[in-house]
Design a protein around this motif. Structure first.
Motif, short mmCIF file in Angstrom:
data_model
loop_
_atom_site.label_atom_id
_atom_site.label_comp_id
_atom_site.label_asym_id
_atom_site.label_seq_id
_atom_site.Cartn_x
_atom_site.Cartn_y
_atom_site.Cartn_z
N PHE A 145 0.51 5.47 -2.94
CA PHE A 145 -0.21 6.71 -2.71
C PHE A 145 0.47 7.91 -3.36
CE2 PHE A 145 -1.75 4.70 1.46
CZ PHE A 145 -2.75 4.04 0.78
N VAL A 162 0.81 -1.21 0.00
CA VAL A 162 0.00 0.00 0.00
C VAL A 162 0.85 1.26 0.00
CG1 VAL A 162 -1.70 1.31 1.31
CG2 VAL A 162 -1.92 -1.16 1.13
N GLN A 193 -7.36 6.48 1.66
CA GLN A 193 -6.41 5.61 0.98
C GLN A 193 -6.88 5.29 -0.44
OE1 GLN A 193 -6.00 2.23 3.59
NE2 GLN A 193 -4.39 3.21 4.80
N LEU A 194 -8.14 4.97 -0.57
CA LEU A 194 -8.66 4.60 -1.89
C LEU A 194 -8.55 5.76 -2.87
CD1 LEU A 194 -10.15 2.28 -3.42
CD2 LEU A 194 -12.26 3.50 -2.89
N ALA A 209 -3.95 -4.34 -4.46
CA ALA A 209 -3.42 -4.00 -3.14
C ALA A 209 -4.48 -4.29 -2.10
CB ALA A 209 -3.01 -2.52 -3.08
N ILE A 264 -4.99 6.50 -4.46
CA ILE A 264 -4.35 5.59 -5.40
C ILE A 264 -4.48 6.17 -6.80
CG2 ILE A 264 -4.42 3.29 -6.43
CD1 ILE A 264 -5.51 2.22 -3.82
N LEU A 321 -5.86 -3.07 0.94
CA LEU A 321 -5.84 -1.86 1.75
C LEU A 321 -6.22 -2.13 3.20
CD1 LEU A 321 -7.47 0.81 -0.61
CD2 LEU A 321 -5.08 0.12 -0.41
N LYS A 322 -7.10 -3.11 3.40
CA LYS A 322 -7.51 -3.43 4.77
C LYS A 322 -7.80 -4.93 4.87
CE LYS A 322 -11.12 -2.67 8.23
NZ LYS A 322 -11.35 -4.14 8.39
N LEU A 363 -10.02 4.70 5.22
CA LEU A 363 -10.12 3.83 4.05
C LEU A 363 -10.44 4.64 2.79
CD1 LEU A 363 -12.06 0.59 5.07
CD2 LEU A 363 -9.69 0.79 4.29
#
Length: 261
Positions: free
Chosen positions: A15, A11, A160-161, A143, A164, A145-146, A157
């Motif tokens: 980013f 992850v 993070q999404l 990936a 990307i 992510l969680k 979350l």
């Protein structure tokens, strides 16, 4: 089917140094709250006669009184309260869900709103029910992510999404392989994956054989642009799940209600 290789990416290396759209995040949270309230109301009706009943204090839901247990309590409480009444309620079984989100192509406009709404809604629902949620983002690679056993707030979350960067190719098969591996670690009785994608698979092997391996695979088909409805239908059918089309973020809540009710 193509020979395009794929790998599970870390992850941290993905980013971009960008700030998510605050309007998108706020919209997703509003949809999440609306979905969670509607789902909880439906669950109260559906719980009757489902699952193994257990005796619990009255919580303004069930009217199936456990008379023997209630009499035992009332003998010790001359002036009882509502919660001194004992009722029978079905024991809720925890559910583990892996959400698989397609971030290939251009993650802009309605596509990013649909993705944000889906993540927020399922995160809110998992918190309300005591379920666990995992999140896989994919393009030609993927990936995690969680994981299921990690606690990550819905806001993080989403952050993070949305950070990307957009990718070109779409390897549905590899994404399903990552999701299946995560779901296989789950001891929960009820396990499911939800694939959010336009299903335009153009990298890696045919994903249909992987769909058969899921206990339940639901498909949210994004129809706001190019999409492959026959492949999406095949994946849902082979995965013993449901198929729902979403053209805008407003379609997310009713679609998830139908699939996960």
């Amino acid at each position: 089917m193509t020979g395009q290789p794929a790998r599970l990416r870390d992850v941290a290396e993905l980013f971009e140094d960008t700030t998510p759209d605050r309007e998108v995040t706020a919209m997703a949270q509003r949809i999440a709250r609306r979905l969670a309230l509607r789902r909880r109301a439906r669950e109260r009706r559906a719980e009757r006669g489902a699952g193994r009943p257990v005796s619990v204090p009255y919580r303004y839901r069930s009217d199936d009184i456990d008379l023997d247990r209630t009499i035992e309590v009332l003998t010790e409480r001359p002036v009882p309260e509502d919660t001194d009444i004992v009722v029978r309620e079905p024991m809720r079984t925890r559910r583990d869900v892996v959400l698989v989100v397609d971030v290939s192509g251009s993650m802009k406009g309605e596509k990013v709103r649909i993705a944000a709404a889906t993540v927020a809604a399922l995160s809110e629902e998992a918190t309300a029910r005591g379920d666990r949620l995992a999140l896989v983002a994919f393009w030609s690679d993927a990936a995690l992510l969680k994981p299921l056993d990690a606690h990550v707030p819905a806001g993080r979350l989403l952050d993070q999404l949305l950070r990307i960067p957009a990718r070109g190719l779409t390897n549905v098969g590899f994404a399903l392989a990552v999701a299946h591996a995560e779901l296989a670690r789950s001891p929960a009785r009820h396990r499911a994956a939800v694939l959010l994608s336009d299903a335009v698979h153009n990298a890696g092997p045919d994903p249909r054989p992987l769909a058969r391996r899921f206990p339940r695979l639901h498909v949210l088909l994004e129809t706001d642009g190019e999409h492959d409805a026959p492949l999406a239908a095949d994946l849902a059918r082979l995965g013993r799940g449901g198929l729902a089309a979403v053209a805008t973020h407003r379609d997310v809540a009713p679609a998830l209600n139908r699939l996960l009710a």
